[in-house]
Design a protein around this motif. Structure first.
Motif, PDB file in Angstrom:
ATOM      1  N   LEU A  83       0.811  -1.211   0.000  1.00 21.28           N
ATOM      2  CA  LEU A  83       0.000   0.000   0.000  1.00 21.28           C
ATOM      3  C   LEU A  83       0.847   1.266   0.000  1.00 21.28           C
ATOM      4  CD1 LEU A  83      -2.785  -1.047   2.529  1.00 21.28           C
ATOM      5  CD2 LEU A  83      -2.782  -1.252   0.042  1.00 21.28           C
ATOM      6  N   ILE A  84       2.000   1.220   0.649  1.00 19.01           N
ATOM      7  CA  ILE A  84       2.863   2.394   0.736  1.00 19.01           C
ATOM      8  C   ILE A  84       4.323   1.956   0.617  1.00 19.01           C
ATOM      9  CG2 ILE A  84       1.287   3.761   2.157  1.00 19.01           C
ATOM     10  CD1 ILE A  84       2.914   2.937   4.606  1.00 19.01           C
ATOM     11  N   PRO A  85       5.214   2.880   0.237  1.00 22.41           N
ATOM     12  CA  PRO A  85       6.641   2.535   0.205  1.00 22.41           C
ATOM     13  C   PRO A  85       7.161   2.355   1.629  1.00 22.41           C
ATOM     14  CG  PRO A  85       6.320   4.864  -0.260  1.00 22.41           C
ATOM     15  CD  PRO A  85       4.963   4.246  -0.248  1.00 22.41           C
ATOM     16  N   SER A  86       8.246   1.616   1.760  1.00 21.93           N
ATOM     17  CA  SER A  86       8.833   1.392   3.084  1.00 21.93           C
ATOM     18  C   SER A  86       9.599   2.637   3.543  1.00 21.93           C
ATOM     19  CB  SER A  86       9.789   0.199   3.037  1.00 21.93           C
ATOM     20  OG  SER A  86      10.940   0.521   2.274  1.00 21.93           O
ATOM     21  N   LEU A  87       9.908   2.672   4.835  1.00 21.43           N
ATOM     22  CA  LEU A  87      10.673   3.789   5.384  1.00 21.43           C
ATOM     23  C   LEU A  87      12.039   3.897   4.708  1.00 21.43           C
ATOM     24  CD1 LEU A  87      11.050   6.045   7.438  1.00 21.43           C
ATOM     25  CD2 LEU A  87      11.805   4.326   9.094  1.00 21.43           C
ATOM     26  N   ASP A  88      12.700   2.769   4.488  1.00 22.22           N
ATOM     27  CA  ASP A  88      14.006   2.786   3.828  1.00 22.22           C
ATOM     28  C   ASP A  88      13.905   3.379   2.422  1.00 22.22           C
ATOM     29  OD1 ASP A  88      15.320   1.722   5.987  1.00 22.22           O
ATOM     30  OD2 ASP A  88      15.288  -0.349   5.238  1.00 22.22           O
ATOM     31  N   GLU A  89      12.823   3.048   1.731  1.00 19.29           N
ATOM     32  CA  GLU A  89      12.636   3.581   0.375  1.00 19.29           C
ATOM     33  C   GLU A  89      12.409   5.087   0.405  1.00 19.29           C
ATOM     34  OE1 GLU A  89      10.760  -0.504  -1.584  1.00 19.29           O
ATOM     35  OE2 GLU A  89       9.444   1.028  -0.712  1.00 19.29           O
ATOM     36  N   VAL A  90      11.684   5.551   1.415  1.00 19.19           N
ATOM     37  CA  VAL A  90      11.452   6.992   1.556  1.00 19.19           C
ATOM     38  C   VAL A  90      12.775   7.712   1.820  1.00 19.19           C
ATOM     39  CG1 VAL A  90      10.371   8.791   2.960  1.00 19.19           C
ATOM     40  CG2 VAL A  90       9.071   6.739   2.353  1.00 19.19           C
ATOM     41  N   VAL A  91      13.597   7.156   2.716  1.00 16.49           N
ATOM     42  CA  VAL A  91      14.894   7.759   3.037  1.00 16.49           C
ATOM     43  C   VAL A  91      15.797   7.781   1.806  1.00 16.49           C
ATOM     44  CG1 VAL A  91      17.005   7.495   4.390  1.00 16.49           C
ATOM     45  CG2 VAL A  91      14.771   7.177   5.485  1.00 16.49           C
ATOM     46  N   CYS A  92      15.836   6.679   1.074  1.00 18.62           N
ATOM     47  CA  CYS A  92      16.655   6.614  -0.147  1.00 18.62           C
ATOM     48  C   CYS A  92      16.187   7.649  -1.169  1.00 18.62           C
ATOM     49  CB  CYS A  92      16.600   5.216  -0.751  1.00 18.62           C
ATOM     50  SG  CYS A  92      17.540   3.976   0.152  1.00 18.62           S
ATOM     51  N   HIS A  93      14.882   7.798  -1.268  1.00 18.61           N
ATOM     52  CA  HIS A  93      14.331   8.783  -2.190  1.00 18.61           C
ATOM     53  C   HIS A  93      14.784  10.194  -1.802  1.00 18.61           C
ATOM     54  CE1 HIS A  93      11.454  11.034  -4.639  1.00 18.61           C
ATOM     55  NE2 HIS A  93      11.188  11.729  -3.544  1.00 18.61           N
ATOM     56  N   LEU A  94      14.711  10.513  -0.501  1.00 16.98           N
ATOM     57  CA  LEU A  94      15.112  11.836  -0.040  1.00 16.98           C
ATOM     58  C   LEU A  94      16.585  12.103  -0.330  1.00 16.98           C
ATOM     59  CD1 LEU A  94      13.178  12.073   3.359  1.00 16.98           C
ATOM     60  CD2 LEU A  94      12.711  13.328   1.247  1.00 16.98           C
ATOM     61  N   LYS A  95      17.411  11.080  -0.153  1.00 14.30           N
ATOM     62  CA  LYS A  95      18.843  11.228  -0.430  1.00 14.30           C
ATOM     63  C   LYS A  95      19.082  11.508  -1.914  1.00 14.30           C
ATOM     64  CE  LYS A  95      20.586   8.422   3.398  1.00 14.30           C
ATOM     65  NZ  LYS A  95      21.306   7.172   3.791  1.00 14.30           N
ATOM     66  N   GLN A  96      18.361  10.769  -2.769  1.00  9.90           N
ATOM     67  CA  GLN A  96      18.508  10.996  -4.204  1.00  9.90           C
ATOM     68  C   GLN A  96      18.025  12.393  -4.583  1.00  9.90           C
ATOM     69  OE1 GLN A  96      16.708   7.989  -6.629  1.00  9.90           O
ATOM     70  NE2 GLN A  96      17.793   6.298  -5.642  1.00  9.90           N
TER      71      GLN A  96
END
Length: 265
Positions: free
Chosen positions: A231-244
């Motif tokens: 249903l939603i992206p994982s916390l790790d995916e959110v953090v990786c996205h922010l870094k990118q």
């Protein structure tokens, strides 16, 4: 029952089914039912030479009927289903009509990727039908899927992937063809990419636009769970996205500086 003359076979079936529908003689009806349940007796399209068990034919009036091709010879001859008496008795004897079994639904889903290779639109229509059939089953308390079925369905490539939006600055986890549910995340809300700009750079998003013609159609959470859709992206995916994103902004605007501080263990 296997007659060279198909019209003779249908005529006899009509008589038997009329007897069953009237139910004037319980003993005779029980004997007839037992015979019909144990023996292939339903002539199937296109010419009636293929006969199947009652519980091995598909009701052409069912919503999920389009999951089956005519050349699979799974539908009773038109003469059988045009006759309401025969149609009613066939349903009583187990013709697949109201709900398609999870095992059969899984088998239908496995065919979608192959169909996609030569007819993408037909394949996507099949995916929508599989999803709607799963939704219909879940609404029936007696038709809940087992964990084995859910695992199997989550590993079947049958969902289209949302392609990269115009102007999106980061890499995008798009893909041609179909993906398994356990490789995808749901768009937020009704066909929205509200969190897509976070998820898309990390994990592929299922594309509802390709599946449903109705702009307000979506996949309920209970159905998404059956196919392994997150249903939603994982916390790790959110953090990786922010870094990118910060890396992109730093390169695009060197005068700006960014830092991430997280108190999350």
């Amino acid at each position: 029952m296997n007659f060279i003359n198909v019209s003779c076979q249908i005529s006899i079936l009509k008589r038997i089914f009329i007897i069953l529908s009237i139910k004037t003689n319980e003993k005779k009806c029980a004997t007839l039912k037992e015979m019909l349940l144990k023996n292939p007796c339903v002539p199937c399209i296109p010419d009636g030479r293929k006969v199947r068990l009652c519980n091995d034919v598909i009701d052409p009036r069912a919503e999920f009927a389009q999951l089956f091709d005519l050349d699979e010879q799974k539908f009773p001859l038109e003469e059988c289903c045009k006759n309401n008496i025969i149609h009613s008795v066939l349903k009583e004897l187990g013709m697949v009509s109201n709900n398609i079994s999870w095992t059969m639904l899984e088998e239908r889903a496995r065919r979608i990727d192959e169909i996609y290779q030569h007819n993408p639109r037909k394949a996507l229509d099949r995916t929508a039908l599989v999803v709607n059939s799963a939704k219909h089953n879940i609404q029936n308390a007696k038709m809940q899927p087992t964990e084995d079925i859910k695992l199997s369905l989550s590993l079947i490539p049958c969902f289209p992937v949302q392609q990269k939006p115009s102007g999106y600055p980061l890499e995008w986890r798009g893909a041609q063809g179909l993906k398994c549910g356990n490789e995808l995340v749901m768009p937020y809300g009704q066909k929205s990419l509200s969190h897509g700009f976070i998820a898309g750079s990390q994990v592929s998003i299922v594309c509802f636009n390709s599946l449903f013609k109705d702009d307000h159609s979506s996949i309920p959470k209970s159905v998404a769970n059956v196919f392994g859709l997150r249903l939603i992206p994982s916390l790790d995916e959110v953090v990786c996205h922010l870094k990118q994103l910060m890396n992109y902004c730093s390169k695009s605007h060197p005068s700006l500086s960014f830092s991430v501080k997280s108190d999350i263990d």
